[in-house]
Scaffold this motif. Structure first.
Motif, mmCIF file in Angstrom:
data_model
loop_
_atom_site.group_PDB
_atom_site.id
_atom_site.type_symbol
_atom_site.label_atom_id
_atom_site.label_comp_id
_atom_site.label_asym_id
_atom_site.label_seq_id
_atom_site.Cartn_x
_atom_site.Cartn_y
_atom_site.Cartn_z
ATOM 1 N N LEU A 66 0.829 -1.210 0.000
ATOM 2 C CA LEU A 66 0.000 0.000 0.000
ATOM 3 C C LEU A 66 0.863 1.260 0.000
ATOM 4 N N GLU A 67 2.071 1.142 -0.535
ATOM 5 C CA GLU A 67 2.988 2.285 -0.547
ATOM 6 C C GLU A 67 2.389 3.497 -1.257
ATOM 7 N N ILE A 116 0.296 8.286 1.815
ATOM 8 C CA ILE A 116 -0.064 9.666 2.158
ATOM 9 C C ILE A 116 -1.489 9.738 2.678
ATOM 10 N N TRP A 117 -2.373 8.886 2.133
ATOM 11 C CA TRP A 117 -3.760 8.861 2.608
ATOM 12 C C TRP A 117 -3.878 8.135 3.945
ATOM 13 N N ILE A 160 -3.348 10.121 7.208
ATOM 14 C CA ILE A 160 -4.414 10.969 7.760
ATOM 15 C C ILE A 160 -5.016 10.357 9.026
ATOM 16 N N PRO A 161 -5.484 9.085 8.993
ATOM 17 C CA PRO A 161 -5.988 8.506 10.251
ATOM 18 C C PRO A 161 -4.905 8.359 11.316
ATOM 19 N N PHE A 162 -3.677 8.018 10.898
ATOM 20 C CA PHE A 162 -2.588 7.899 11.870
ATOM 21 C C PHE A 162 -2.398 9.223 12.611
ATOM 22 N N TRP A 189 5.116 10.427 5.123
ATOM 23 C CA TRP A 189 5.212 11.783 4.595
ATOM 24 C C TRP A 189 6.529 12.064 3.864
ATOM 25 N N PHE A 190 7.629 11.613 4.468
ATOM 26 C CA PHE A 190 8.946 12.018 3.963
ATOM 27 C C PHE A 190 9.779 10.852 3.421
#
Length: 312
Positions: free
Chosen positions: A22-23, A27-28, A31-33, A88-89
């Motif tokens: 799911l790489e 980014i999506w 959001i829950p994390f 993110w990074f």
């Protein structure tokens, strides 16, 4: 896969993949994390702040809530910031020392978290079965000592795991298909004989969970026996209602933890994605929900929190 190739100069670096397969959606998934992490920090720091400020809440039950809040903050913080760096990074590298340190804190805090839940069950047992002796049996000082015993137990029994692994030789492939370093995952990457290491981890995990669940079951068995002796059904419900918050917290804490441990050790046929999702649920869903549950179910705490929120 080029980013995962390790050279001789970075032989001490492990690569945390995140959530394999799911790489593209990392980014999506961040959001829950991030949302759950912020909610868990706000909720648990609110509990610590309100209990610290209110003298009327300086009682054993609320001291235990503070201990639970601290373990929740520790669990979430051990996992989520690194996971967000991956999402993110793309900062997937982690040193050997960093991996072992993260592993130690994760497991030690989990064991401490379980010890707090056992002490909470004991608190409910004394409150229901020996209410007249509650204030003499469970003092703040005694709760603090029980917390220190739980912390000592966690450190002494978890510390050998990273120490054993630090002496193991590791293969060239140091890719960890996870968002954080787990003991079993890192142990499987060893090129040496890690049988003793794995056995120690498995035995301690099952002993701790088995012992703690046995003590909790014993406490609730005595609680149920005491409740059944009460003639009024209304009193049954009222008495049992004082335990509902603790029962809910135990369910959301132990259920994913047990399932994750069992599937990791014996569920070879279960998809890796399921393993990872279950493991992450344990480390950020429980810290987010625990302060909400106690805030909703504990009127005294809810009223005090309301007093401060109305001021803002």
């Amino acid at each position: 896969m080029a980013a995962f190739n390790l050279t001789h100069s970075d032989s001490s670096i492990f690569i945390l993949v995140g959530i394999p397969g799911l790489e593209a959606a990392h980014i999506w998934m961040s959001i829950p994390f991030f949302t759950f992490y912020v909610i868990s920090l706000l909720g648990n720091f609110t509990v610590l702040f309100v209990v610290g400020k209110e003298q009327t809440l300086h009682k054993p039950m609320y001291l235990l809530l503070c201990m639970l809040a601290l373990t929740d903050i520790g669990m979430a913080t051990s996992v989520v910031p690194k996971a967000l760096c991956i999402f993110w990074f793309h900062l997937k590298g982690i040193t050997m020392d960093g991996c072992l340190t993260q592993m130690f804190f994760l497991h030690a805090i989990s064991v401490m978290h379980s010890a707090v839940l056992v002490t909470m069950a004991f608190d409910r047992y004394i409150a229901i079965c020996n209410p007249l002796r509650y204030t003499t049996i469970l003092t703040n000082a005694r709760i603090a000592k029980l917390g220190l015993v739980g912390l000592t137990r966690a450190v002494l029994f978890v510390l050998p795991e990273p120490l054993f692994l630090s002496r193991e030789p590791f293969c060239a492939n140091r890719i960890i298909p996870h968002t954080y370093c787990t003991h079993m995952t890192v142990a499987k990457m060893s090129c040496g004989d890690s049988t003793v290491n794995r056995m120690y981890s498995s035995v301690t995990a099952f002993v701790f969970i088995g012992l703690d669940l046995t003590l909790i079951a014993l406490s609730y068995g005595l609680i149920i026996r005491a409740i059944l002796r009460i003639s009024s059904k209304k009193a049954h419900l009222k008495t049992l209602n004082t335990c509902t918050a603790h029962i809910c917290v135990m369910l959301i804490s132990y259920t994913p933890s047990l399932f994750s441990i069992l599937t990791q050790r014996f569920g070879q046929g279960i998809d890796l994605l399921v393993h990872i999702i279950l493991a992450n649920i344990y480390f950020f869903i429980s810290p987010m929900l625990n302060p909400i549950i106690y805030g909703v179910k504990t009127k005294e705490l809810r009223d005090k929190v309301g007093k401060y929120t109305r001021r803002t």
